[in-house]
Design an enzyme around this catalytic site. Structure first.
Site, mmCIF file in Angstrom:
data_model
loop_
_atom_site.group_PDB
_atom_site.id
_atom_site.type_symbol
_atom_site.label_atom_id
_atom_site.label_comp_id
_atom_site.label_asym_id
_atom_site.label_seq_id
_atom_site.Cartn_x
_atom_site.Cartn_y
_atom_site.Cartn_z
ATOM 1 N N ASP A 1 23.983 -38.925 92.299
ATOM 2 C CA ASP A 1 24.197 -38.177 91.061
ATOM 3 C C ASP A 1 23.061 -38.564 90.129
ATOM 4 O O ASP A 1 23.032 -39.678 89.606
ATOM 5 C CB ASP A 1 25.555 -38.538 90.476
ATOM 6 N N GLY B 1 34.266 -32.327 91.107
ATOM 7 C CA GLY B 1 35.450 -31.975 91.874
ATOM 8 C C GLY B 1 35.137 -31.510 93.285
ATOM 9 O O GLY B 1 35.817 -31.888 94.240
ATOM 10 N N HIS B 2 34.103 -30.694 93.433
ATOM 11 C CA HIS B 2 33.725 -30.224 94.772
ATOM 12 C C HIS B 2 33.327 -31.400 95.661
ATOM 13 O O HIS B 2 33.690 -31.448 96.839
ATOM 14 C CB HIS B 2 32.594 -29.204 94.668
ATOM 15 N N GLY C 1 28.782 -26.910 93.516
ATOM 16 C CA GLY C 1 29.223 -25.525 93.644
ATOM 17 C C GLY C 1 28.190 -24.498 93.214
ATOM 18 O O GLY C 1 28.118 -23.425 93.787
ATOM 19 N N HIS D 1 28.718 -18.824 97.985
ATOM 20 C CA HIS D 1 29.956 -19.572 97.746
ATOM 21 C C HIS D 1 31.117 -18.600 97.850
ATOM 22 O O HIS D 1 31.249 -17.682 97.050
ATOM 23 C CB HIS D 1 29.919 -20.206 96.350
ATOM 24 N N HIS E 1 35.793 -10.786 111.574
ATOM 25 C CA HIS E 1 34.766 -10.622 112.603
ATOM 26 C C HIS E 1 33.493 -9.977 112.056
ATOM 27 O O HIS E 1 33.524 -9.153 111.147
ATOM 28 C CB HIS E 1 35.312 -9.786 113.765
ATOM 29 N N ILE F 1 37.519 -16.544 93.275
ATOM 30 C CA ILE F 1 38.802 -16.895 93.876
ATOM 31 C C ILE F 1 39.709 -15.669 94.029
ATOM 32 O O ILE F 1 39.827 -14.838 93.136
ATOM 33 C CB ILE F 1 39.486 -18.008 93.048
#
Length: 193
Positions: free
Chosen positions: A34, A13-14, A55, A131, A122, A152
């Protein structure tokens, strides 16, 4: 003549999101590598630029070192909807996803993922192969160590130091420094092991 070929090391997916960003950045010939189910990486492949689209922080570091040692140039990809200060430094092999924001004087290491909608305020420092997942907010002056995964929707208050090889669970609110090798989560975020 501009190079329009790019190796994308990964096929999950990434890698699909990375491929979209690569196309937007003018790479028309995408070759997915792959080792399990596709074209296998070999130092003998033509020397097109390459990006590691995996990921997992440890695997990404291992593969990025392998391709660099094999003489390949690393691509750095930035989605055009990302907002990045002109004073930001972004390392080789990093990818900045759609609608990410990186503000003044921040330093992003090599092989870093700044995922969709993440905000890096900043003077932040993000170590190699970290990640930063979708929707993460790093307040000013935050330091993230190498191979650290910020889950997330997490928030980290200003000036916090999160060392290397740490996993921060989704939705965490980090209000104190975290030592290397920890798994931490919650609101407020606490080290669980």
């Amino acid at each position: 003549m501009a190079i329009t070929s790019l190796y994308i090391y990964g096929n999950g997916g990434h890698a699909k999101v990375v491929a979209d960003i690569a196309r937007i950045n003018g790479y028309n010939d995408l070759i997915f590598l792959d080792d399990a189910n596709g074209v296998k990486f070999s130092p003998k492949l033509p020397k097109y630029p390459i990006i590691i689209a995996i990921g997992n922080t440890i695997a990404r570091e291992r593969l990025q070192r392998l391709v660099v040692e094999s003489g390949f140039e690393l691509a750095t990809l930035i989605h055009p909807s990302a907002i990045i200060s002109t004073s930001v430094k972004i390392g080789a092999g990093s990818v900045v996803m759609p609608r990410a924001i990186i503000n003044a004087n921040s330093i992003i290491g090599d092989g870093v993922i700044i995922n969709s909608g993440a905000i890096v305020e900043h003077d932040c420092i993000i170590g190699n192969f970290a990640h930063i997942c979708p929707g993460v907010v790093l307040a000013g002056g935050v330091s993230i160590g190498e191979r650290t995964w910020i889950g997330i929707g997490s928030s980290i208050i200003q000036g916090i130091k999160i060392k290397s090889d740490i996993t921060i669970g989704a939705g965490s609110v980090v209000v104190s420094d975290i030592d290397s090798g920890s798994i931490a989560y919650g609101n407020p975020c606490k080290v669980r092991r």
